[in-house]
Design a protein around this motif. Structure first.
Motif, PDB file in Angstrom:
ATOM      1  N   LEU A 147      12.393  27.962  34.187  1.00 22.71           N
ATOM      2  CA  LEU A 147      11.100  27.845  33.511  1.00 22.71           C
ATOM      3  C   LEU A 147      10.020  28.584  34.321  1.00 22.71           C
TER       4      LEU A 147
ATOM      5  N   ALA B  88       3.867  36.123  32.118  1.00 21.83           N
ATOM      6  CA  ALA B  88       2.517  36.454  32.588  1.00 21.83           C
ATOM      7  C   ALA B  88       2.431  37.951  32.907  1.00 21.83           C
TER       8      ALA B  88
ATOM      9  N   THR C  92       8.000  31.874  33.049  1.00 18.08           N
ATOM     10  CA  THR C  92       6.536  31.838  32.950  1.00 18.08           C
ATOM     11  C   THR C  92       5.925  33.029  33.694  1.00 18.08           C
TER      12      THR C  92
END
Ligand SMILES: C[S@@+](CC[C@H](N)C(=O)[O-])C[C@H]1O[C@@H](n2cnc3c(N)ncnc32)[C@H](O)[C@@H]1O
Length: 286
Positions: free
Chosen positions: A254, A262, A258
């Motif tokens: 995760l 980004a 992420t």
């Protein structure tokens, strides 16, 4: 102005003996000699599945590898003459062969080439694969323009420091042929951290990581290739190095997802930030 490799490399002093690097990589690859045929066997399906397997060594680089894979196989491989340059144990070269290319595996390390050739046999493509344990600064075993495509994964930053290596790789690509690279990318923000990590991990000079690929290398490629395209990947995503060995844990995947998300958003919104990427796929056409 025509830049020479020596001219550009002068600002990256690297004093490494090719025999020391060969010994280092022989020791790295020798244990792979114990791998079973089943472990060595590869084809497109197995390779892509490995990239998505959090327990595989490929997982950490899956974004780089997937993009490199797409660029490498953008042109059907069947019938191509391909060189897997600095091939290690020959994963990419053998997959090229399973897709129908006639492939040469080239690496400084004889131990690597031995495993690469076993991998070719285990994958049923021995007749399309040759092995060459030699320094990339002398490719006299290959003719001018012998290859339609040269692929190098994390390898050309090892060879460019050796005299003549750049001229040699250019020579063996046919006019109109491609050089496809999957590489780490140097930038002022990351290089200090990389070097700190190497120091903390006691990485020896023989590992050959002293030279980091980046804008200087693209300028060098531009002197001999008619087009050079760079696809930047991962900036914050480079924090994956801190998650190494933990990708089987959902929180680590995760966190990585992420950070990668980004980066994608950041690169889209603010293109000048792409130069802070930590990895890149480079496609150069001669
Ligand atoms: C980081 S490894 C990458 C191996 C492989 N391409 C991969 O992605 O797993 C760098 C490779 O470059 C090879 N190498 C270093 N210097 C070389 C040279 N002068 N000529 C040929 N290969 C070289 C090393 O033996 C090593 O296998």
């Amino acid at each position: 102005m025509r830049l020479s490799a020596q001219g550009l490399l002068a600002s990256f002093p690297v004093s490494l003996d090719v025999d020391a690097e060969r010994r280092f990589y022989d020791a790295v690859y020798a244990p792979r000699g114990n791998a079973s045929d089943a472990d060595l066997r590869l084809d497109r399906r197995i390779f892509l599945a490995e990239m998505d397997n959090p327990r595989s060594g490929f997982f950490e680089r899956r974004r780089l590898y997937r993009r490199a894979f797409e660029r490498l196989f953008a042109e059907p491989a069947a019938g191509l003459r391909a060189l897997d340059y600095g091939c290690g144990t020959g994963e990419w070269g053998v997959v090229l062969a399973t897709e129908g290319a006639r492939t040469a595996l080239l690496d400084l390390s004889p131990a690597a080439i031995e495993v690469g050739l076993r991998r070719a046999r285990a994958s049923g493509v021995a007749e399309r694969v040759t092995g060459h344990a030699r320094d990339a600064s002398d490719l006299s075993c290959f003719g001018d323009g012998e290859f339609d495509v040269v692929f190098a994964c994390a390898a050309i930053h090892h060879t460019l420091k050796y005299p003549r290596a750049f001229d040699e790789v250019v020579r063996v690509i046919r006019p109109g042929g491609r050089l496809v690279l999957a590489e780490g990318w140097g930038n002022p923000a990351l290089d200090g951290l990389r070097r700190l990590r190497w120091r903390l991990a006691n990485e020896p000079e023989e590992a050959g990581e002293g030279l980091i690929f980046g804008p200087w290398a693209v300028r060098l490629l531009q002197t001999r290739f008619r087009s050079v395209e760079v696809e930047p990947l991962n900036a914050f995503g480079m924090a994956k190095r801190l998650l190494r060995g933990r990708f089987h844990e959902p929180w680590a995947r995760l966190a990585l997802g992420t950070l990668e998300g980004a980066d994608r958003a950041l690169f889209r919104a603010l293109p000048p930030l792409r130069r802070f990427c930590g990895e890149a796929v480079v496609v150069a056409v001669k």
